[in-house]
Structure formats: C-alpha cells, structure tokens
Design a protein around this motif. Structure first.
Motif, PDB file in Angstrom:
ATOM      1  N   ALA A 123       0.837  -1.206   0.000  1.00 19.92           N
ATOM      2  CA  ALA A 123       0.000   0.000   0.000  1.00 19.92           C
ATOM      3  C   ALA A 123       0.867   1.250   0.000  1.00 19.92           C
ATOM      4  O   ALA A 123       0.603   2.208  -0.737  1.00 19.92           O
ATOM      5  CB  ALA A 123      -0.932  -0.006   1.218  1.00 19.92           C
ATOM      6  N   SER A 161       2.868   1.461  -3.408  1.00 17.18           N
ATOM      7  CA  SER A 161       2.021   1.758  -4.569  1.00 17.18           C
ATOM      8  C   SER A 161       1.581   3.214  -4.605  1.00 17.18           C
ATOM      9  O   SER A 161       1.211   3.723  -5.666  1.00 17.18           O
ATOM     10  CB  SER A 161       0.791   0.852  -4.570  1.00 17.18           C
ATOM     11  N   LYS A 162       1.655   3.894  -3.468  1.00 20.77           N
ATOM     12  CA  LYS A 162       1.271   5.312  -3.408  1.00 20.77           C
ATOM     13  C   LYS A 162       2.496   6.222  -3.397  1.00 20.77           C
ATOM     14  O   LYS A 162       2.369   7.437  -3.231  1.00 20.77           O
ATOM     15  CB  LYS A 162       0.420   5.564  -2.165  1.00 20.77           C
ATOM     16  N   GLY A 163       3.661   5.606  -3.551  1.00 22.47           N
ATOM     17  CA  GLY A 163       4.889   6.390  -3.514  1.00 22.47           C
ATOM     18  C   GLY A 163       5.855   5.973  -4.598  1.00 22.47           C
ATOM     19  O   GLY A 163       5.456   5.617  -5.715  1.00 22.47           O
ATOM     20  N   GLU A 191       5.724   2.520  -6.931  1.00 19.28           N
ATOM     21  CA  GLU A 191       4.667   2.182  -7.880  1.00 19.28           C
ATOM     22  C   GLU A 191       5.246   1.997  -9.281  1.00 19.28           C
ATOM     23  O   GLU A 191       6.115   2.743  -9.720  1.00 19.28           O
ATOM     24  CB  GLU A 191       3.621   3.299  -7.907  1.00 19.28           C
TER      25      GLU A 191
END
Length: 292
Positions: free
Chosen positions: A205, A208-210, A213
């Motif tokens: 998580a 994938s947001k940093g 990704e």
C-alpha cells in the motif's frame, strides 16, 4: 507468403511459431531439445527439420529464438551452422538478447553470403507471446525493417525500429538493466521488510502510493502476497546473463556501470546460492537466507 524457419521453440519461440501459422505462414522449425513444445507446434501445422541445413534450404526468413550470444554463435558457426547452408537472399532475424559486438560480426559474415541479418530483441513474457502481444526492439535498415514488418505484426503488439543493426540488442540490454536493477532493489527491500516483521499488504500500500509504484512492483505483488510468480517468469540465470552482457556493452563504450556491477553480483550470487531456474521474484527468499 514467405516460408519462415524458426530455430528455438521454447517458451517464447513455440508461441511465435503458432501465431505465424495462424496468420497463414508456412513454418519450419529446428530444435535442439526434442519434445520441448515440439508436438504443440507440429499439431498446429509446423514442419520439423532434422538439421539446420534442411531448415535453411526450405526457408526464406529464419528467426532465431534462443537465449543469448553463445547459442546464437553456435547456430551460425557451429556444426551444421547456418553460415555454411544459408541461401542468398535469406533474411535472418535474431530475437535473442545478445552482445551487440557479436551481432555486428555475425551480420558481416551473413552478408558475405549475400543474405541479410537484423536484430529484433523480444520483450514481455510467455503470456504475451501466446497472445501475439510481444514488444520488439528492431535494429535494421529502414528497407529491411519495412520488409519484415508484416512478419513482426503476427506476434508483436509494440514494434519499435530503434536504429541500425545491433541497436535492438543495445536498447534491450539497457531496458533489461533497468528492469532487473529495479527488481534487485524490490527483492532486497521486501526481504528486509519481512525480516523487520512488516505486514506485506501495508508495504505494498505504501509503495504503490509512492516511489515504488510501477511495472516491477505489480509483477512482484502476486509473489509477495501469494507466492505466485506467474507474472514474472524470468529466471535468475537469465537475469545474471543479461546484466553480464550489459556490463560488457558499458565497458566497450566506456560508460559508468557501478550500479550494474552491484546488481550483477547479486544475481550471480543468487545463481550459486539457489536453483538457477528460480524466477526473479524468488530473489526475495534467496536474499532472506542469512549468510553462513
């Protein structure tokens, strides 16, 4: 339509052969590994040749779908080699991942037989090969590229004419260094996260947001969560080989290669430490093994 010969019907080559047959081409093949996808290609309409000479005499275009430089050089110069049997006017398409310097030397020798040679390095996985959706990096003259484009379109989705002869192999080595370098970082980071008792869903998580990704993380994700490596079926032995080829090219051009040397050492150690046919995501487990 031209008769096409394929040397090498492994995970990628057999799918390429079948896609060419589906598009109406007559396909001959030669394999050093009897039984390895052989029946599948024959049942689809392919014709087996016992020697490379037989294949050369019955093919106007020959695709080489083998691993790398040693295999290509054996096909060209070894026993029953194509250099001795190739007919004038034949086009040889090298789909391997090879050292560009070798590609140039082979091309000169093939051209000495009044035949043609170009590199069309493959990218993507056997899944996309089955679907006829490979990526191709082609090094060739514009005329030769245009002549081969209808063949490429039978098994490739993204076809890039990246420059003259050998530039397909040059760019493929750079592409693979980037992919495998990112993969080495990802594997080491996940191994550390496991050692630090971090929840894998939380890790993914955050990544994938940093900065994590991207394609490599998405290919690693099924293995991280479920031990499923189907989305990244590239072996650590091939990874080690490709980094070695990249280092040879960097040295030839006097380019910096410090990061590649580190990644190369990681993959070479993994080959010794584990099964060379282990896939790249399994580097997570290999790097998690404490040194003796």
């Amino acid at each position: 339509m031209k008769k096409i010969g394929i040397i090498g019907i492994g995970k990628m080559g057999n799918a390429i052969a079948i896609n060419l047959i589906k598009r109406g081409y007559a396909v001959n093949f030669y394999t050093r590994r009897p039984g390895y996808f052989e029946d599948r290609v024959i049942s689809s309409g392919g014709s087996k040749k016992i020697t490379k000479a037989q294949l050369a005499h019955d093919s106007q275009v020959i695709l080489l779908c083998v691993t790398g430089t040693p295999e290509v050089e054996q096909i060209i110069y070894g026993e029953d080699g194509l250099l001795e049997s190739i007919l004038p006017g034949t086009i040889v398409i090298d789909c391997s991942t090879s050292i560009p310097e070798s590609t140039l030397r082979i091309a000169a020798d093939i051209e000495g037989k009044n035949a043609y040679y170009l590199d069309a390095a493959l990218a993507r996985t056997p899944k996309e090969a089955e679907e006829g959706r490979l990526n191709l990096l082609v090094g060739a003259s514009q005329e030769l590229f245009d002549q081969c484009l209808p063949i490429f379109q039978c098994f490739a989705e993204n076809i890039e004419h990246v420059g003259p002869l050998s530039y397909g192999h040059r760019l493929k080595l750079i592409h693979n260094f980037v992919a495998l370098g990112f993969s080495a970082v990802m594997a080491e980071a996940v191994a550390c996260a496991k050692a630090a008792d971090i929840d894998m869903n939380s890790l993914l998580a955050v990544l994938s947001k940093g900065a994590g990704e991207g394609t490599i993380m998405r290919r690693f994700q099924p293995y991280i969560l479920e031990q499923d490596d189907a989305s990244f079926r590239f072996t650590i032995s091939n990874a080690s080989k490709d980094i070695e080829y990249y280092l040879a090219m960097a040295k030839e051009h006097n380019a910096s290669s410090e990061m590649a040397k580190t990644a190369g050492k990681m993959y070479a150690n993994a080959v010794v430490k584990s099964d060379p046919e282990s896939t790249v995501p399994k580097m997570i487990d290999i790097l998690g093994i404490a040194p003796a």
